[in-house]
Design a protein around this motif. Structure first.
Motif, short mmCIF file in Angstrom:
data_model
loop_
_atom_site.label_atom_id
_atom_site.label_comp_id
_atom_site.label_asym_id
_atom_site.label_seq_id
_atom_site.Cartn_x
_atom_site.Cartn_y
_atom_site.Cartn_z
N GLU A 160 46.39 41.95 53.65
CA GLU A 160 46.69 42.42 52.63
C GLU A 160 47.14 43.76 52.74
O GLU A 160 46.34 44.62 53.49
CB GLU A 160 45.61 42.16 51.52
CG GLU A 160 45.61 40.78 51.29
CD GLU A 160 44.13 40.66 50.44
OE1 GLU A 160 43.98 39.48 49.82
OE2 GLU A 160 43.03 41.31 50.44
N TYR A 170 48.48 37.65 39.41
CA TYR A 170 48.87 37.31 40.77
C TYR A 170 50.40 36.79 40.40
O TYR A 170 50.75 36.25 39.54
CB TYR A 170 48.20 36.22 41.31
CG TYR A 170 47.35 35.44 40.41
CD1 TYR A 170 48.02 34.16 39.90
CD2 TYR A 170 46.19 35.74 39.83
CE1 TYR A 170 47.50 33.22 38.82
CE2 TYR A 170 45.45 34.79 38.77
CZ TYR A 170 46.27 33.70 38.45
OH TYR A 170 45.61 32.89 37.51
N ARG A 220 54.17 33.34 37.89
CA ARG A 220 52.91 34.26 37.98
C ARG A 220 51.94 33.72 36.82
O ARG A 220 52.21 32.93 36.19
CB ARG A 220 53.56 35.67 37.37
CG ARG A 220 54.06 35.61 36.21
CD ARG A 220 54.86 36.97 35.83
NE ARG A 220 55.64 37.17 34.52
CZ ARG A 220 56.74 36.65 34.29
NH1 ARG A 220 57.54 36.24 35.31
NH2 ARG A 220 57.27 36.77 33.23
N LEU A 264 45.78 29.76 42.33
CA LEU A 264 45.05 31.01 41.92
C LEU A 264 44.46 30.90 40.36
O LEU A 264 43.38 31.40 39.93
CB LEU A 264 45.84 32.18 42.16
CG LEU A 264 46.18 32.69 43.68
CD1 LEU A 264 47.07 33.74 43.51
CD2 LEU A 264 44.98 33.20 44.43
N GLU A 301 48.76 40.76 44.12
CA GLU A 301 47.64 40.28 43.09
C GLU A 301 47.62 41.69 42.38
O GLU A 301 47.38 42.83 43.29
CB GLU A 301 46.52 39.86 43.73
CG GLU A 301 46.47 38.57 44.29
CD GLU A 301 44.95 38.07 44.66
OE1 GLU A 301 44.17 38.63 44.31
OE2 GLU A 301 45.35 36.97 45.31
N TRP A 358 42.93 39.52 35.95
CA TRP A 358 43.19 39.20 37.52
C TRP A 358 44.63 38.50 37.50
O TRP A 358 44.79 37.57 36.82
CB TRP A 358 42.27 38.38 38.15
CG TRP A 358 42.83 38.01 39.45
CD1 TRP A 358 43.80 38.48 40.26
CD2 TRP A 358 42.55 36.77 40.30
NE1 TRP A 358 43.70 38.02 41.47
CE2 TRP A 358 43.09 36.84 41.53
CE3 TRP A 358 41.66 35.78 39.96
CZ2 TRP A 358 42.90 35.95 42.43
CZ3 TRP A 358 41.44 34.70 40.91
CH2 TRP A 358 42.08 34.74 42.03
N ILE A 389 54.33 41.99 39.93
CA ILE A 389 53.29 41.08 39.30
C ILE A 389 53.92 40.86 37.72
O ILE A 389 53.39 39.80 37.47
CB ILE A 389 52.00 41.89 39.13
CG1 ILE A 389 51.71 42.29 40.47
CG2 ILE A 389 51.06 41.19 38.24
CD1 ILE A 389 51.11 41.22 41.42
#
Length: 160
Positions: free
Chosen positions: A82, A127, A26, A141, A109, A125, A20
């Motif tokens: 996931e 991702y 990202r 996202l 994520e 958050w 991440i």
């Protein structure tokens, strides 16, 4: 039926928790939440809540929650598998995408909660994705977070 729903699922490559922070593409979206981190995390465990505040078409656990848990989410015609790599109640969860129709190599994520000590918390958050349409995926996202995370705050406020 859309083209995306007709594509055979792609198996995505595994990631580790550092992905991440190190992936080529990202992003992070943050939101103040009107509840403590433990309450916010409990909402993440509730599959149905994701359909309300994140706008997913469906969300279904396919195993018990916790490290290694799996679920299937649908966002319109896109169905993604996931697997949860990190599961720390009241603090953080992280998952990788295991399969789906998106032409990417790997993605994941992280949902990190920061308790502010006053009955509220901040959600970060994050991702990341690599390969294929990863830059477009991350931008989508970004837009989803900007539009939907305020709905999470509202959802939590209504239940507090």
């Amino acid at each position: 039926m859309s083209l995306v729903s007709l594509l055979a699922p792609i198996r995505y490559q595994r990631i580790d928790p550092d992905f991440i922070d190190t992936a080529a593409h990202r992003g992070t979206t943050s939101q103040l939440l009107p509840v403590d981190a433990a309450t916010a995390f409990a909402t993440f465990e509730d599959a149905q809540s994701w359909t309300v505040w994140l706008g997913l078409s469906s969300c279904r656990w396919t195993s018990a929650t916790g490290p290694g848990a799996t679920r299937i989410v649908r966002n319109g015609p896109v169905v993604l598998g996931e697997q949860f790599l990190v599961w720390q109640p009241g603090d953080e969860l992280m998952f990788r995408f295991t399969r789906g129709p998106l032409p990417i190599r790997r993605a994941g994520e992280r949902w990190k909660l920061h308790d502010l000590g006053d009955g509220s918390c901040r959600l970060d958050w994050s991702y990341a994705a690599e390969g294929g349409v990863a830059p477009i995926f991350v931008k989508q996202l970004d837009a989803m977070g900007a539009a939907q995370l305020p709905k999470l705050a509202q959802y939590l406020a209504e239940r507090a």
